[in-house]
Design a protein around this motif. Structure first.
Motif, short mmCIF file in Angstrom:
data_model
loop_
_atom_site.label_atom_id
_atom_site.label_comp_id
_atom_site.label_asym_id
_atom_site.label_seq_id
_atom_site.Cartn_x
_atom_site.Cartn_y
_atom_site.Cartn_z
N ILE A 48 0.79 -1.21 0.00
CA ILE A 48 0.00 0.00 0.00
C ILE A 48 0.83 1.28 0.00
O ILE A 48 0.73 2.11 -0.88
CB ILE A 48 -0.94 -0.02 1.22
CG1 ILE A 48 -1.59 -1.40 1.31
CG2 ILE A 48 -1.99 1.03 1.13
CD1 ILE A 48 -1.36 -2.12 2.60
N ARG A 49 1.67 1.41 1.05
CA ARG A 49 2.46 2.63 1.15
C ARG A 49 3.85 2.37 0.60
O ARG A 49 4.34 1.24 0.63
CB ARG A 49 2.58 3.08 2.61
CG ARG A 49 1.26 3.31 3.27
CD ARG A 49 0.63 4.58 2.74
NE ARG A 49 -0.76 4.66 3.18
CZ ARG A 49 -1.18 5.39 4.20
NH1 ARG A 49 -0.34 6.10 4.89
NH2 ARG A 49 -2.45 5.41 4.52
N LYS B 40 -6.08 4.47 14.87
CA LYS B 40 -5.06 4.25 13.87
C LYS B 40 -5.29 5.15 12.66
O LYS B 40 -4.37 5.76 12.12
CB LYS B 40 -5.10 2.78 13.46
CG LYS B 40 -3.97 2.34 12.62
CD LYS B 40 -4.47 1.58 11.44
CE LYS B 40 -3.93 2.23 10.20
NZ LYS B 40 -4.48 1.69 9.00
N GLU B 41 -6.55 5.26 12.26
CA GLU B 41 -6.86 6.11 11.11
C GLU B 41 -6.61 7.58 11.42
O GLU B 41 -6.17 8.34 10.57
CB GLU B 41 -8.31 5.89 10.66
CG GLU B 41 -8.43 4.73 9.69
CD GLU B 41 -9.85 4.22 9.53
OE1 GLU B 41 -10.79 4.96 9.85
OE2 GLU B 41 -10.00 3.06 9.09
N GLN C 211 -4.92 -4.89 7.27
CA GLN C 211 -4.83 -4.73 5.83
C GLN C 211 -4.01 -5.86 5.22
O GLN C 211 -4.28 -6.32 4.13
CB GLN C 211 -4.17 -3.39 5.51
CG GLN C 211 -5.07 -2.24 5.90
CD GLN C 211 -4.31 -0.96 6.07
OE1 GLN C 211 -3.10 -0.94 6.29
NE2 GLN C 211 -5.01 0.14 5.94
N MET D 155 -7.61 -9.40 2.00
CA MET D 155 -8.60 -9.86 1.01
C MET D 155 -8.10 -11.12 0.31
O MET D 155 -8.82 -12.10 0.18
CB MET D 155 -8.86 -8.77 -0.03
CG MET D 155 -9.60 -7.58 0.51
SD MET D 155 -11.28 -8.02 0.99
CE MET D 155 -11.72 -6.57 1.94
N LYS E 87 -14.52 -3.21 -2.43
CA LYS E 87 -13.08 -3.04 -2.51
C LYS E 87 -12.44 -3.19 -1.13
O LYS E 87 -13.09 -2.98 -0.11
CB LYS E 87 -12.72 -1.71 -3.14
CG LYS E 87 -13.25 -0.48 -2.42
CD LYS E 87 -12.79 0.72 -3.20
CE LYS E 87 -12.89 2.05 -2.52
NZ LYS E 87 -13.89 2.44 -1.68
N PRO E 88 -11.19 -3.58 -1.13
CA PRO E 88 -10.49 -3.79 0.14
C PRO E 88 -10.53 -2.52 1.00
O PRO E 88 -10.52 -1.41 0.46
CB PRO E 88 -9.06 -4.12 -0.28
CG PRO E 88 -9.14 -4.49 -1.72
CD PRO E 88 -10.33 -3.84 -2.29
N ASN E 89 -10.55 -2.73 2.31
CA ASN E 89 -10.59 -1.57 3.19
C ASN E 89 -9.20 -1.02 3.42
O ASN E 89 -8.65 -1.07 4.50
CB ASN E 89 -11.27 -1.93 4.51
CG ASN E 89 -10.57 -3.08 5.19
OD1 ASN E 89 -9.93 -3.89 4.54
ND2 ASN E 89 -10.67 -3.14 6.50
N ILE E 90 -8.63 -0.53 2.36
CA ILE E 90 -7.28 0.02 2.46
C ILE E 90 -7.37 1.53 2.47
O ILE E 90 -8.04 2.13 1.64
CB ILE E 90 -6.41 -0.46 1.27
CG1 ILE E 90 -6.09 -1.94 1.46
CG2 ILE E 90 -5.16 0.36 1.14
CD1 ILE E 90 -5.61 -2.61 0.21
N THR E 91 -6.73 2.11 3.43
CA THR E 91 -6.82 3.57 3.53
C THR E 91 -5.67 4.21 2.78
O THR E 91 -4.59 3.65 2.71
CB THR E 91 -6.76 4.01 5.01
OG1 THR E 91 -5.77 3.26 5.67
CG2 THR E 91 -8.09 3.79 5.66
#
Lengths: 335, 360
Positions: free
Chosen positions: A7-8, A210-211, A232, A249, B356-360
């Motif tokens: 992701i990051r 966290k968010e 995640q 997922m 969709k995936p819960n990716i922030t």
């Protein structure tokens, strides 16, 4: 290294070939057999596995909190912002612990000091790491209690741990861990000792905070349901090694290691019908004192062939971002 | 053989633990651990009791075994009230009911061998020759899926799963008609838990044993149970068949409990916790319905009056003024009419499927 396409872009924690041994009277237990993984900035990574798989030892090895007389990290690197934590002096390490990396434990009763008020304990952490005055640390402690949604924080700040319920104590632990705005929060089974309705509240709280703060979280748990609700990315461990690593997922949609598959199947699931026989994993976890030849799961694995018993499989990308340590993952997933 | 009626019947079972009592001093208060609990268990049936810590489920188990004496109410086994029996009279009934404990480490004597542990209950009642004892031990071990050589091992030489099998073998030794399992799989890893649950289901099928299965794990309860009693702060709030309870919980607490359980499905996104607040103290429980301070449906009446258990059309009983008003068997239709769409936040609104995936 695998998992670059996550992701990051910025790697926060980079664990490389981490190896930890425990020393008994006559034997050496290979608790961690050289594990490598990364945690990106702001990412929530779940570490799952059953008792003795090394998930807590991983956390303790990262923070260098292993019992000094009986355990030692014998190899590997723990790079945090590129700096190897294993090479730091104890004094430097202390600044990291509770500052840049914080940890919350399973049992909120034994991890709080019973003879100090919770406000005192949170303020202590703030004072040590930021050097502010006592009174402003106490004000901040109260603010932290409000932050973790404890009702009536003005009064609660002067409570002792015994005056609080289990759920509230775990909120205090979270407040204390987040007080110094850590970049990484390691949560070791933080809701295992709590009731389900309280667990749901605490999980929600951790996800929300966290968010809001952008803290990365390493979430250690044995509960696949908890992983599915909070993480995640997931790392699955077995017998001191990582056997699978994927986005949450992908992992739940297409588990690629036979152990992950077996683990998911052995949880009672309403979709498979009540009263039905649950698929068991035959045999028991290998003894980590004996050298393991080949794949550590091979003796219990329904798919094991000769190569599995002879050569240890390495963790490799089967699909982009989805790695498994199994010789036969491709066939198993297609089957 | 039994003629008719349930194997075990519990009527208005109550247990209060006095607080502050001392020599010549009256207690000033009491922990109301169990209040007016009634249920029955048929032969070969599994009745589950679920609830969170402090709801009184373990106290019920101890009361059933008469490890503690009830403050009030009756426990009938085949029509005989064991609550009133004297110690020597009780002995015969103890054979009928056995218990499996949560912790397979502390519930086995570390100095006895596996064989001694599992034959001890029988030797409590009759003399066994060495040969008989070994035959019995081998048979019991076989029943729980262990090899006879294990009888010479000490508990410390066995894994957690094997120890729990021993606990079950010990409970089977007296050929009981009912086994009370208090969180019997809670301390086990999921793969071992699956083995033990399979074993319990097999034993029930082969031997026709009834189980009172006490657990906080709804997944396990749904899998194993025939009927479920949900307890909250010492009282049963809902009792229904497993299918009915999980398909459509009626009591708001049952609903919250089911919605709170984490589900291993990452496409389900939880927006908020299904129920706020915490379980109140059983020393000073709230007036009226004990759940009212946390209940989103609570009305004035809930604060004043304890709701009675009301039978519904599908055979379940529910204690809720809103969902099960006490007008007898019309309750179900009344509940449907009054609140057709009022569901708790956790059940529907706070959970939505995400593509969709819960990716922030």
């Amino acid at each position: 290294m695998q998992m670059h396409n996550t992701i990051r872009d910025e790697v926060l924690l980079d664990v490389r070939s981490l190896e930890t041994h425990f020393y008994g009277e006559e034997s050496v237990t290979h608790a961690l057999g050289g594990i490598s993984f990364q945690i990106m900035k702001g990412e929530t990574v779940g570490v799952v596995g059953e008792s003795g798989c090394g998930k807590s030892v991983t956390a303790l090895s990262i923070l260098r909190l292993l019992p000094k007389l009986t355990a030692r990290t014998v190899g590997g690197e723990v790079r945090f912002h590129g700096q190897d934590l294993l090479k730091l002096s104890e004094q430097e390490m202390r600044k990291i612990r509770g500052g840049k990396i914080a940890m919350i434990f399973q049992d909120p009763m034994t991890s709080l000091n019973p003879v100090y008020t919770v406000g005192h304990q949170i303020a202590e952490a703030i004072q040590i790491h930021t050097g502010v005055s006592r009174s402003s640390a106490l004000t901040e402690a109260e603010e932290m209690l409000r932050f973790v949604r404890i009702a009536d924080p003005e009064r609660r700040v002067s409570n002792y741990p015994y005056e609080m319920s289990g759920g509230m104590r775990q909120r205090v632990m979270i407040a204390m861990a987040l007080a110094c705005s850590p970049e990484l929060l390691i949560a070791d089974e933080p809701t295992t000792a709590l009731d389900v309705t309280i667990q749901a509240q605490i999980l929600r709280l951790i996800v929300d905070l966290k968010e809001r703060t952008g803290t990365a979280v390493m979430f250690i748990t044995h509960d696949l349901g908890v992983v599915a609700e909070t993480c995640q990315r997931v790392i699955v461990m077995y017998a001191g090694r990582i056997v699978e690593q994927a986005s949450v997922m992908d992992l739940f949609a297409r588990p690629m290691h036979p152990y992950t598959q077996a683990l998911m199947h052995s949880v009672p699931d309403r979709r498979r019908g009540r009263q039905s026989r649950l698929p068991e994993i035959p045999g028991i976890v290998p003894n980590l004192r004996d050298p393991i030849i080949g794949c550590s799961f091979a003796p219990r694995c329904p798919f094991a062939i000769d190569i599995c018993r002879e050569k240890t499989p390495v963790l490799r990308d089967i699909e982009s971002g989805h790695a498994a340590a199994c010789w036969r993952s491709e066939e198993i997933v297609c089957a | 053989m039994r003629m008719s009626g349930p194997l075990l019947k519990v009527e208005d079972l109550t247990k209060h633990y006095p607080i502050g009592a001392g020599f010549l001093r009256k207690p000033f208060s009491a922990v109301r651990a169990v209040e007016d609990v009634s249920f029955s268990v048929e032969a070969g049936e599994t009745l589950c009791i679920v609830g969170e810590s402090g709801c009184g489920k373990s106290t019920v188990a101890r009361l059933l075994m008469r490890l503690v004496d009830p403050t009030g109410g009756r426990v009938l086994i085949d029509g005989t009230d064991i609550a009133g029996l004297k110690k020597h009279e009780l002995r015969a009934y103890r054979r009928r009911m056995q218990m499996v404990f949560q912790d397979p480490y502390s519930s086995l004597n570390p100095r006895l061998t596996a064989g001694q542990i599992i034959t001890e209950p029988v030797e409590n009642y009759e003399r066994l020759s060495r040969k008989q004892r070994e035959a019995l031990a081998a048979d019991l071990l076989h029943k729980v899926g262990m090899s006879p050589e294990m009888m010479h091992r000490l508990p410390s030489e066995l894994s957690g799963g094997q120890r729990q099998r021993l606990g079950i073998a010990r409970a089977l030794a007296l050929k009981p008609s009912i086994i009370i399992a208090d969180e019997a799989v809670s301390a086990l890893d999921v793969s071992v838990q699956a083995q033990i649950l399979n074993l319990l289901m097999d034993l029930q099928q082969q031997l026709g044993i009834a189980f009172v299965f006490i657990s906080h794990d709804l997944g396990v309860v749904e899998h194993l149970g025939h009927r479920v009693a949900v307890m909250y702060l010492g009282r049963i709030v809902e009792l229904a068949t497993c299918e009915a309870l999980f398909a459509q919980p009626v009591h708001p607490y049952t609903e919250a409990l089911i919605a709170s359980a984490p589900v291993p499905d990452p496409t389900r996104v939880r927006l908020e916790a299904p129920v706020a607040g915490e379980v109140p103290s059983p020393i000073n429980p709230p007036d009226g319905c004990a759940f009212h301070p946390r209940c989103p449906l609570a009305v004035e009446r809930c604060r004043i009056e304890v709701p009675p258990l009301v039978p519904m059309t599908d055979g379940r009983v529910v204690a809720c003024h809103v969902r099960a008003p006490a007008s007898g068997l019309q309750a179900q239709s009344a509940a449907e009419r009054d609140c057709p769409t009022v569901r708790l936040a956790g059940a529907n609104e706070s959970i939505r499927k995400s593509e969709k995936p819960n990716i922030t």
